[in-house]
Design a protein around this motif. Structure first.
Motif, short mmCIF file in Angstrom:
data_model
loop_
_atom_site.label_atom_id
_atom_site.label_comp_id
_atom_site.label_asym_id
_atom_site.label_seq_id
_atom_site.Cartn_x
_atom_site.Cartn_y
_atom_site.Cartn_z
N ARG A 137 -22.94 8.94 -7.63
CA ARG A 137 -23.51 7.90 -8.92
C ARG A 137 -25.64 7.21 -8.36
O ARG A 137 -25.38 7.41 -9.66
CB ARG A 137 -22.36 7.09 -7.76
CG ARG A 137 -22.73 5.28 -8.15
CD ARG A 137 -22.47 4.02 -8.22
NE ARG A 137 -22.81 3.14 -8.07
CZ ARG A 137 -23.70 2.23 -7.90
NH1 ARG A 137 -24.09 2.69 -6.56
NH2 ARG A 137 -24.48 0.84 -8.17
N VAL A 180 -43.08 -1.04 6.75
CA VAL A 180 -43.46 -2.64 6.78
C VAL A 180 -44.71 -2.46 7.90
O VAL A 180 -44.63 -2.39 9.32
CB VAL A 180 -42.30 -3.51 7.40
CG1 VAL A 180 -43.52 -4.64 8.43
CG2 VAL A 180 -41.96 -3.25 6.26
N SER A 239 -23.55 -2.07 -7.73
CA SER A 239 -23.81 -1.49 -6.25
C SER A 239 -22.55 -2.54 -5.54
O SER A 239 -22.92 -4.05 -5.57
CB SER A 239 -25.07 -1.72 -5.65
OG SER A 239 -25.72 -2.87 -6.28
N HIS A 297 -22.36 -3.45 -1.31
CA HIS A 297 -22.67 -3.53 -0.06
C HIS A 297 -22.63 -4.84 0.83
O HIS A 297 -22.16 -6.26 0.10
CB HIS A 297 -24.04 -3.70 0.18
CG HIS A 297 -24.66 -2.38 -0.86
ND1 HIS A 297 -24.73 -1.46 -0.31
CD2 HIS A 297 -25.62 -2.47 -2.07
CE1 HIS A 297 -25.38 -0.88 -1.31
NE2 HIS A 297 -26.11 -1.22 -2.19
N VAL A 317 -26.47 -6.33 5.19
CA VAL A 317 -27.66 -5.25 5.17
C VAL A 317 -28.36 -5.72 3.63
O VAL A 317 -29.09 -5.70 3.79
CB VAL A 317 -26.25 -3.93 4.68
CG1 VAL A 317 -27.65 -2.62 4.39
CG2 VAL A 317 -25.66 -3.00 6.32
N TYR A 318 -27.49 -6.26 2.80
CA TYR A 318 -28.16 -6.17 1.43
C TYR A 318 -29.03 -7.49 2.11
O TYR A 318 -30.21 -7.13 1.13
CB TYR A 318 -27.23 -6.84 0.52
CG TYR A 318 -27.62 -7.44 -0.23
CD1 TYR A 318 -27.64 -6.32 -1.91
CD2 TYR A 318 -28.28 -8.68 -0.72
CE1 TYR A 318 -27.50 -6.55 -3.04
CE2 TYR A 318 -28.71 -9.18 -2.16
CZ TYR A 318 -28.86 -8.60 -2.90
OH TYR A 318 -28.91 -8.75 -4.52
N ALA A 323 -31.22 -7.79 4.46
CA ALA A 323 -31.98 -6.81 5.87
C ALA A 323 -32.86 -6.66 5.51
O ALA A 323 -34.04 -6.43 5.34
CB ALA A 323 -31.13 -6.70 6.81
N ILE A 324 -31.91 -5.36 3.66
CA ILE A 324 -32.60 -4.88 3.03
C ILE A 324 -33.96 -5.72 2.09
O ILE A 324 -34.78 -5.27 1.82
CB ILE A 324 -32.42 -3.16 2.57
CG1 ILE A 324 -30.91 -2.91 3.79
CG2 ILE A 324 -33.25 -3.39 1.00
CD1 ILE A 324 -30.52 -1.98 3.38
N LEU A 325 -33.42 -7.49 1.45
CA LEU A 325 -34.07 -7.81 0.91
C LEU A 325 -35.18 -8.41 0.74
O LEU A 325 -36.10 -8.51 1.26
CB LEU A 325 -33.53 -8.24 0.60
CG LEU A 325 -33.89 -9.57 -0.74
CD1 LEU A 325 -32.86 -10.26 -1.91
CD2 LEU A 325 -33.83 -11.22 -0.16
N GLU A 362 -36.80 -7.43 4.50
CA GLU A 362 -37.64 -6.29 5.36
C GLU A 362 -38.35 -5.95 3.26
O GLU A 362 -39.88 -6.07 3.72
CB GLU A 362 -36.60 -4.98 5.27
CG GLU A 362 -37.43 -3.51 6.11
CD GLU A 362 -38.21 -4.37 7.90
OE1 GLU A 362 -37.62 -5.58 7.53
OE2 GLU A 362 -39.05 -3.62 8.37
N ASN A 363 -38.24 -5.31 2.21
CA ASN A 363 -38.69 -5.73 1.35
C ASN A 363 -39.50 -6.75 1.10
O ASN A 363 -41.08 -6.55 1.18
CB ASN A 363 -38.00 -5.79 0.09
CG ASN A 363 -37.08 -4.30 -0.02
OD1 ASN A 363 -37.66 -3.74 0.68
ND2 ASN A 363 -36.24 -3.75 -0.83
N ILE A 364 -39.52 -7.70 0.84
CA ILE A 364 -40.90 -8.73 1.33
C ILE A 364 -41.21 -8.73 2.03
O ILE A 364 -43.04 -9.24 2.04
CB ILE A 364 -39.85 -10.34 0.92
CG1 ILE A 364 -38.39 -10.49 0.10
CG2 ILE A 364 -40.99 -11.66 1.27
CD1 ILE A 364 -37.81 -11.49 -0.45
N GLU A 365 -40.95 -9.04 4.07
CA GLU A 365 -42.10 -8.48 4.52
C GLU A 365 -43.04 -7.69 4.30
O GLU A 365 -44.33 -7.65 4.39
CB GLU A 365 -41.26 -8.01 5.85
CG GLU A 365 -41.78 -8.34 7.08
CD GLU A 365 -41.98 -9.61 7.69
OE1 GLU A 365 -41.62 -10.56 7.20
OE2 GLU A 365 -43.41 -10.06 8.49
N ALA A 366 -42.41 -6.39 3.18
CA ALA A 366 -43.44 -5.43 3.39
C ALA A 366 -44.52 -5.54 2.39
O ALA A 366 -45.62 -4.24 2.73
CB ALA A 366 -42.66 -4.03 2.66
N THR A 367 -44.40 -6.61 1.68
CA THR A 367 -45.71 -6.73 0.30
C THR A 367 -46.61 -7.67 1.34
O THR A 367 -47.20 -8.05 0.34
CB THR A 367 -45.02 -7.47 -0.98
OG1 THR A 367 -44.29 -8.64 -0.45
CG2 THR A 367 -44.31 -6.46 -1.35
N LYS A 368 -46.43 -8.18 2.35
CA LYS A 368 -47.17 -9.40 2.80
C LYS A 368 -48.14 -9.46 3.73
O LYS A 368 -48.83 -9.65 3.61
CB LYS A 368 -46.53 -10.11 3.97
CG LYS A 368 -45.26 -11.46 3.11
CD LYS A 368 -44.12 -12.31 4.12
CE LYS A 368 -43.63 -13.44 3.29
NZ LYS A 368 -42.49 -13.46 4.08
#
Lengths: 158, 77
Positions: free
Chosen positions: A92, A112, B41, B43, B47-48, B50-52, B54-60
């Motif tokens: 998909r 991170v 999608s 999920h 899990v959804y 946690a990933i969200l 993590e993404n926000i954390e990654a830009t900090k």
């Protein structure tokens, strides 16, 4: 080729500039823009990004939003740190990204970096899958939970 | 929130193309089958989220260069 189509071609190759709050001024070509087929979770309004790599930062790569100067991710090809990282991407997702051949695909993990850089982690559960040929990308959530959202990049973490 | 009662093997339809079916119930666990178009999608919410996050954390991280410096040093050690 008519004059108008030549002009259109030139317009598509236009260079643009963005003042990244983290990386300073970045100049990029319109043709280098990677478009997301689905937004990165948490950033529903951002579709266009550029990959910025240089020798100094290797193996890390920046993924800068073209639309929001404040949003820049650090990416790494997981295989460099995790040689056995060969996750299966669902049919998909391959279809959504118009991926037909393996050579078109590149995987990146979002890094991170907490206050202590040695505790840096990479998200192996939801890699960015990029069709390098078509400049399309999507953050794919893997079915297989053996890959962790917070996979340590370095040994001896706190 | 809309709440509906369903028995095993009964479904609900969301919009035109999404079917959610109760496949099995045992104790406190419910098995759900989902048929959805490929652009939707599906999920597990934890899990959804946690990933969200993590993404926000990654830009900090403010100073990306310091991380690269650390990495260079780490490699030498």
């Amino acid at each position: 080729m008519s004059t108008s189509s030549v002009k259109k071609c030139e317009a598509q190759m236009e260079t643009r500039k963005i003042m990244s709050s983290k990386l300073g001024e970045i100049e990029f070509n319109e043709a280098d823009i990677i478009t997301l087929s689905a937004p990165i979770l948490g950033f529903p309004e951002l579709n266009d990004f550029v990959l910025i790599s240089n020798e100094k930062s290797y193996p890390f790569i920046w993924f800068q939003s073209v639309q929001d100067a404040n949003i820049c991710f650090i990416l790494v090809e997981p295989g460099i740190f995790f040689p056995d990282y060969k996750p299966e991407i669902s049919k998909r997702d391959l279809k959504i990204l118009s991926i037909e051949e393996e050579k078109d695909v590149k995987l990146f993990g979002i890094v991170v970096v907490p206050d202590q850089p040695k505790n840096a982690t990479v998200n192996l559960r939801a890699p960015l899958v990029v069709n390098v040929e078509r400049k399309l990308s999507k953050q794919v959530i893997l079915e297989d939970d053996k890959w962790q959202i917070k996979s340590p990049l370095f040994k001896n973490q706190d | 929130m809309l709440v509906l009662s369903r028995k095993i093997n009964e479904s609900i339809i969301i919009g035109d193309g999404i079917e959610v079916k109760i496949v099995d119930v045992s104790g406190r666990n419910v098995k759900i089958g989902i048929d959805a178009p490929r652009d939707v999608s599906v999920h597990r919410k934890e899990v959804y989220e946690a990933i969200l996050n993590e993404n926000i954390e990654a830009t900090k991280k403010e100073n990306l260069v310091s991380f690269i410096d650390f990495f260079k040093q780490h490699k030498k050690d």
